[in-house]
Design an enzyme around this catalytic site. Structure first.
Site, PDB file in Angstrom:
ATOM      1  CB  THR A  67      -0.936   0.114   1.196  1.00  0.00           C
ATOM      2  OG1 THR A  67      -1.653  -1.081   1.318  1.00  0.00           O
ATOM      3  CG2 THR A  67      -1.936   1.240   1.001  1.00  0.00           C
ATOM      4  CB  THR A 126     -13.491  -2.985  13.526  1.00  0.00           C
ATOM      5  OG1 THR A 126     -12.440  -3.774  14.037  1.00  0.00           O
ATOM      6  CG2 THR A 126     -14.123  -3.638  12.354  1.00  0.00           C
TER       7      THR A 126
END
Lengths: 401, 401
Positions: A189, A401
């Site tokens: 990434t 999350t």
């Protein structure tokens, strides 16, 4: 929130930048939508993830870059627009169309990158609303803002600028990068954008970029996870007015060396900022028969969780290094291997060097160089990485999350 | 220190075992020297590390096992006798000679394994002194002691026994294993010894062991580090008196299935006991064109640090799973991929299943099964691993010093 001020240090003739908060990163008001814009259509080159699962923006960019032309790149953080199906691709296209309309240029000259969580649709309403403001905010002095806005788990922005002499004129190359996790050989990434005012042919630019990626971003590992969104792009707008650099020009090597150096420095910054890292590690393998062999061994050491935890623990456990050398899939001669930690030779002819100090202080530096000499030939390769710490686990156990 | 009692549960006709403290593990008085002995010369087969750097005992065993015959295995923990040069090999040979002399058998029938720190010479004075005592302690009821004595960072011994019917007679297969770190596909610092009283031909035994290893120990990963010392050996002494099993015998499949099952259970125990692990993870990849493709993808997911930290953090971040599928180096069709966590389908046709509950509770079980259906063919493979936690880092930052 700290506002990044305009910074005249990072000025590249003909380029403008902007970064604004569009609300894509839900729980923060940090800038997450950026534009890199050239006043003139530019020559562009790019290197993209080799992951078979490619994010929608990467698929679109790969299609568009066949023209070798571009004028703007729009980048969002907070959402990768990967594994979002047909809708993801339509969204990516729409972003470039809206940006092109605001900039009054062809959409074919606009590229798009996304980084963040995989598998969720982009919040298009927010992005549609933010694009005009992002275009309105373009300024020649905002590159540093973009370097900040593209960050995800990065702890510092990665930005560099270099001046080089091209036929008596002073050209500028500037680069930014983001990435600190999901970082693996053949990129990660990792997003990196390089802009230059130097005039250079399409072939020469492509060649220089491929070469730079090979010995910088492709020799970098934090974890072993290759991303769906990796993008390295360069835009050359030619505003310096130099005679075009071709592969045959004497200036080509000057440009290539500068681009290599800048890319390696950016890659090093990513390793230093590896998630949870406390140490930067460079692995150098010399004495190989082939460069590919040296690279395989350097990569095996750089990706070894046991080597990386040993360095974190200041533990001079060289057995883990030699075990990694052994499983790299390269023919070696065990009884010829030398291993150095910084300047200390800890292994000689494949066994412990009785004269070496193998105390914990050997790994105590913030920058560790592991050098392996195979004594089989004269080829070499190096690799950048970082140590592996509890904080990496903590960051990645809690990310989405 | 808890003394392991004699245990009549683990009795295999014709085999004796012993494990004593020889002082190889410096700071403990735990048993660290073990012997597995058969009253009769046995048929043996073995699978060893494919690391190019092989420990001295592995080199010796590979040489000796060409005879397919053996009668004893001596195993030390606390020191790997790897990267110890010529002296390491001489030491390994001497250990087998001393053991053979005490047992009054040919040294060619004795094998040796070592596990522990790499690069330090064995404490031979201690080992020489301990061998006679180890031989004197041989007992038919001490297999559990050996399972304990071969442990390094393991938190529990791995031991299993199975009874199978071979032509009306009840044969026994028992196995022990150790390993919890430096565990990678194609084995690891994994030692496993299987003994059986079943009479079986050399070819059938080799075939069954290779097959068992392929779908058990070679489908197991804790970290990605392959050891220099991996050893899996089986000794079959034929004391059951059955008609010899050959590859053509109807009993061959019975034996092979039992050995497969036992090996898979031992491999699973190693994953459960992975360093710092809190969860056991099985990855199942189905619908592949080739088994090798399914295995590559299962391995990529099983070795992904990001997947393993997500599971540790109860984080249903399936983007990390699909990213790993994409970089496994296998041709896939993104829009055909299904992903299930236990029985919940979270990805359908490559995108998020809108009907799935993607709450943290999805990963809350102690045993997680990730199933990937590629929908390209009918081949499948599975892989065992565990989650990646701060404790793994702590254990491995502190191991050697």
């Amino acid at each position: 929130m700290k506002e990044i001020p305009l910074n005249k240090k990072y000025f590249i003739p003909g380029f403008k930048f902007s970064a604004i908060p569009a609300g894509i990163k839900k729980r923060s008001k940090k800038p997450d939508l950026s534009i890199i814009y050239s006043e003139k259509p530019s020559t562009v080159a790019g290197v993209f993830t080799t992951n078979k699962i490619k994010a929608a923006p990467v698929k679109l960019d790969i299609k568009r870059i066949k023209s070798n032309k571009g004028q703007a790149i729009i980048i969002n953080s907070g959402n990768a627009n990967a594994c979002t199906g047909e809708k993801g691709f339509i969204d990516a296209e729409e972003i470039t169309t809206l940006t092109a309309n605001e900039l009054n240029i062809s959409k074919e000259l606009v590229y798009v990158s996304s980084t963040g969580i995989i598998g969720r649709p982009l919040p298009m309403a927010k992005i549609r609303k933010a694009i005009p403001e992002a275009v309105n905010n373009l300024s020649p002095y905002s590159l540093e803002k973009v370097a900040n806005a593209i960050m995800t788990t990065d702890t510092f922005p990665k930005i560099l600028i270099r001046k080089i002499n091209i036929g008596g004129k002073t050209g500028t190359i500037a680069g930014i990068a983001k990435g600190s996790g999901m970082i693996s050989p053949n990129m990660a990434t990792m997003l990196s954008y390089i802009v230059t005012d130097i005039y250079i042919s399409t072939n020469a630019l492509k060649h220089a970029l491929t070469n730079a990626a090979r010995t910088s971003f492709n020799r970098l590992v934090v974890d072993n996870d290759m991303s769906t969104n990796d993008t390295l792009m360069i835009m050359a707008n030619g505003m310096l007015g130099n005679k075009s650099i071709t592969l045959q020009s004497p200036q080509y090597k000057v440009f290539e060396n500068a681009l290599n150096g800048l890319s390696r420095e950016l890659a090093k910054m990513i390793a230093i900022d590896g998630e949870g890292a406390t140490k930067f590690i460079e692995i150098i393998v010399t004495g190989a028969k082939k460069e590919a062999d040296a690279e395989k061994i350097a990569r095996a050491i750089a990706t070894s969780m046991l080597v990386k935890t040993a360095i974190y623990g200041n533990d001079p456990n060289w057995g883990r290094i030699i075990a990694a050398i052994g499983y790299a899939g390269v023919e070696i001669a065990e009884n010829k291997i030398s291993i150095f930690i910084n300047n200390c030779q800890i292994v000689i002819n494949g066994v412990s060097n009785p004269k070496a100090r193998t105390s914990r202080s050997l790994f105590a530096d913030k920058e560790i160089t592991i050098t392996v000499d195979l004594r089989l030939g004269n080829k070499s390769a190096d690799f950048f990485t970082c140590d592996l710490t509890e904080k990496y686990i903590k960051i990645n156990a809690e990310y989405s999350t």
